[in-house]
Write a protein that holds these residues in place. Structure first.
Motif, PDB file in Angstrom:
ATOM      1  N   PHE A 103      -0.912 -17.615 -36.346  1.00 39.87           N
ATOM      2  CA  PHE A 103      -2.323 -17.998 -36.397  1.00 39.87           C
ATOM      3  C   PHE A 103      -3.154 -16.816 -35.904  1.00 39.87           C
ATOM      4  O   PHE A 103      -3.491 -16.725 -34.717  1.00 39.87           O
ATOM      5  CB  PHE A 103      -2.563 -19.242 -35.540  1.00 39.87           C
ATOM      6  N   PRO A 104      -3.485 -15.880 -36.788  1.00 42.21           N
ATOM      7  CA  PRO A 104      -4.094 -14.602 -36.390  1.00 42.21           C
ATOM      8  C   PRO A 104      -5.368 -14.707 -35.555  1.00 42.21           C
ATOM      9  O   PRO A 104      -5.625 -13.833 -34.729  1.00 42.21           O
ATOM     10  CB  PRO A 104      -4.370 -13.914 -37.734  1.00 42.21           C
ATOM     11  N   LEU A 105      -6.168 -15.758 -35.749  1.00 37.33           N
ATOM     12  CA  LEU A 105      -7.412 -15.857 -34.982  1.00 37.33           C
ATOM     13  C   LEU A 105      -7.150 -15.930 -33.477  1.00 37.33           C
ATOM     14  O   LEU A 105      -8.000 -15.519 -32.684  1.00 37.33           O
ATOM     15  CB  LEU A 105      -8.225 -17.076 -35.424  1.00 37.33           C
ATOM     16  N   THR A 106      -5.991 -16.440 -33.074  1.00 39.96           N
ATOM     17  CA  THR A 106      -5.690 -16.512 -31.648  1.00 39.96           C
ATOM     18  C   THR A 106      -5.563 -15.123 -31.031  1.00 39.96           C
ATOM     19  O   THR A 106      -5.700 -14.977 -29.812  1.00 39.96           O
ATOM     20  CB  THR A 106      -4.384 -17.290 -31.389  1.00 39.96           C
ATOM     21  N   THR A 107      -5.328 -14.119 -31.847  1.00 39.51           N
ATOM     22  CA  THR A 107      -5.189 -12.754 -31.337  1.00 39.51           C
ATOM     23  C   THR A 107      -6.470 -12.278 -30.668  1.00 39.51           C
ATOM     24  O   THR A 107      -6.433 -11.527 -29.689  1.00 39.51           O
ATOM     25  CB  THR A 107      -4.797 -11.789 -32.475  1.00 39.51           C
ATOM     26  N   ALA A 108      -7.621 -12.720 -31.176  1.00 38.16           N
ATOM     27  CA  ALA A 108      -8.902 -12.302 -30.584  1.00 38.16           C
ATOM     28  C   ALA A 108      -9.002 -12.737 -29.129  1.00 38.16           C
ATOM     29  O   ALA A 108      -9.651 -12.057 -28.320  1.00 38.16           O
ATOM     30  CB  ALA A 108     -10.065 -12.875 -31.389  1.00 38.16           C
ATOM     31  N   LEU A 109      -8.372 -13.848 -28.773  1.00 35.99           N
ATOM     32  CA  LEU A 109      -8.403 -14.342 -27.408  1.00 35.99           C
ATOM     33  C   LEU A 109      -7.449 -13.582 -26.491  1.00 35.99           C
ATOM     34  O   LEU A 109      -7.547 -13.687 -25.268  1.00 35.99           O
ATOM     35  CB  LEU A 109      -8.036 -15.825 -27.359  1.00 35.99           C
ATOM     36  N   CYS A 110      -6.518 -12.842 -27.089  1.00 36.41           N
ATOM     37  CA  CYS A 110      -5.473 -12.167 -26.325  1.00 36.41           C
ATOM     38  C   CYS A 110      -5.652 -10.648 -26.248  1.00 36.41           C
ATOM     39  O   CYS A 110      -4.972  -9.991 -25.454  1.00 36.41           O
ATOM     40  CB  CYS A 110      -4.101 -12.451 -26.957  1.00 36.41           C
ATOM     41  N   LEU A 111      -6.535 -10.098 -27.046  1.00 38.45           N
ATOM     42  CA  LEU A 111      -6.712  -8.647 -27.077  1.00 38.45           C
ATOM     43  C   LEU A 111      -6.979  -8.083 -25.684  1.00 38.45           C
ATOM     44  O   LEU A 111      -7.665  -8.709 -24.875  1.00 38.45           O
ATOM     45  CB  LEU A 111      -7.870  -8.271 -27.995  1.00 38.45           C
ATOM     46  N   PRO A 112      -6.443  -6.895 -25.397  1.00 31.70           N
ATOM     47  CA  PRO A 112      -6.661  -6.314 -24.074  1.00 31.70           C
ATOM     48  C   PRO A 112      -8.139  -6.080 -23.791  1.00 31.70           C
ATOM     49  O   PRO A 112      -8.858  -5.519 -24.613  1.00 31.70           O
ATOM     50  CB  PRO A 112      -5.885  -4.997 -24.138  1.00 31.70           C
ATOM     51  N   TYR A 113      -8.566  -6.593 -22.646  1.00 31.85           N
ATOM     52  CA  TYR A 113      -9.925  -6.408 -22.144  1.00 31.85           C
ATOM     53  C   TYR A 113     -10.999  -6.968 -23.084  1.00 31.85           C
ATOM     54  O   TYR A 113     -12.116  -6.475 -23.118  1.00 31.85           O
ATOM     55  CB  TYR A 113     -10.158  -4.935 -21.817  1.00 31.85           C
TER      56      TYR A 113
END
Length: 330
Positions: A103-113
């Motif tokens: 679920f690629p959109l969850t990556t935005a919540l995990c990106l560093p800083y």
């Protein structure tokens, strides 16, 4: 008693016969929904889901109840995601990093800083960012119900304090099974080792790995502080947790019960946050009393070192748009 083996067998059956409609729970006198979590019984996310169950039980006069399996009783998060997709379990709480690849959109919540602080994260999630991510789960037989924040993720290890990225060089660190986190740890100079949370303690004790990255509450509840005595306040990610329900299970509920469950899950977010804030402070004090060595990091050095990861992932238009919303709310 339901066992992990029985649930996995149920998952296999569900996968083998995807076209067979599930039994309608709405026709039953009582509905018992199963909920899983890899965290221990007193963990804030476990207690938040327990609160959902108690509320549903009370508001439906016992017609809809939850049965919880905490502490990884029914397997790892990756297994729970698949079991929920195929209806072998009903609800599961999983770390957003474990969802990045599917679920690629969850990556935005995990990106560093991506987030500057807990306050920034909560403000962004409550301003529509959480709902945008939750809406993205419907394409794969899951429904996103709530986003539970989980504090700042930091590095800890068995060797030495980490002040700059060069102090990570050569260390073997446990990471979640997320391409983004693997890329980040490798970029910072460490050797990423994908591993379940449950295997991390023994991995450090046997020197299979040198450390990991996680939040303070998990560092305490998993007893990792007994093996890794160096905590470095890198705050490199504020990746949250996500509560999911099987689309099949949700659709089987009566419409009124379905709406009540969704509303109750949303209402559980501030309940979870209050429990999180209280337990995180207690956890930090307990690991400090144990003798853990805390240190700050060169934040500018880490921000600079992590920039290529953000640049790479933000080439995806949907991620860039969501990230921009997050940053505009800082």
């Amino acid at each position: 008693m339901t066992t992990r083996r029985a649930f996995l067998a149920g998952l296999g059956a569900a996968c083998a016969a995807p076209l067979i409609p599930s039994v309608s729970r709405a026709d039953e006198a009582n509905t018992v929904l199963t909920a899983t979590d890899v965290h221990v019984a007193d963990y804030p996310t476990v207690n938040a889901v327990k609160w959902i169950g108690e509320t549903m039980d009370r508001e439906t006069n016992g017609r809809v109840r939850l049965r919880q399996y905490h502490s990884g009783q029914l397997g790892r998060e990756s297994e729970a995601i698949d079991m929920a997709r195929f209806g072998a379990i009903d609800m599961t709480r999983v770390y957003a990093g474990a969802l990045n690849n599917a679920f690629p959109l969850t990556t935005a919540l995990c990106l560093p800083y991506a987030f500057d602080s807990v306050a920034h994260m909560r403000h962004a999630l409550d301003s529509g960012v959480a709902q945008t991510v939750l809406d993205g789960f419907g394409t794969r037989d899951l429904v996103g119900m709530a986003v539970y924040d989980s504090g700042a993720r930091c590095f800890y290890n068995t060797r030495h304090p980490i002040v700059t990225p060069k102090d990570l060089h050569g260390l073997k660190l446990r990471v979640a099974s997320s391409d983004m986190f693997i890329d980040l740890v490798r970029l910072l100079g460490a050797n990423p080792t994908p591993m379940s949370l449950g295997d991390t303690f023994s991995g450090m004790e046997t020197h299979m790995i040198d450390g990991a990255e996680n939040n303070m509450r998990s560092f305490h509840s998993s007893r990792h502080f007994e093996a890794a005595h160096y905590w470095s306040q890198s705050e490199h990610s504020y990746a949250p947790d996500i509560l999911l329900i099987s689309r099949r299970s949700l659709d089987a509920l009566r419409p009124g019960d379905r709406d009540l469950l969704i509303d109750t899950a949303r209402a559980s977010v501030p309940v979870m946050r209050k429990m999180w804030d209280e337990s995180e402070g207690a956890a930090r004090q307990q690991v400090a009393d144990y003798g853990i060595e805390f240190n700050d990091v060169d934040m500018d050095a880490f921000l600079t070192a992590a920039q290529p990861i953000r640049d790479r992932y933000l080439q995806q238009p949907e991620l860039q748009a969501l990230y921009r919303r997050i940053r505009d709310l800082a």
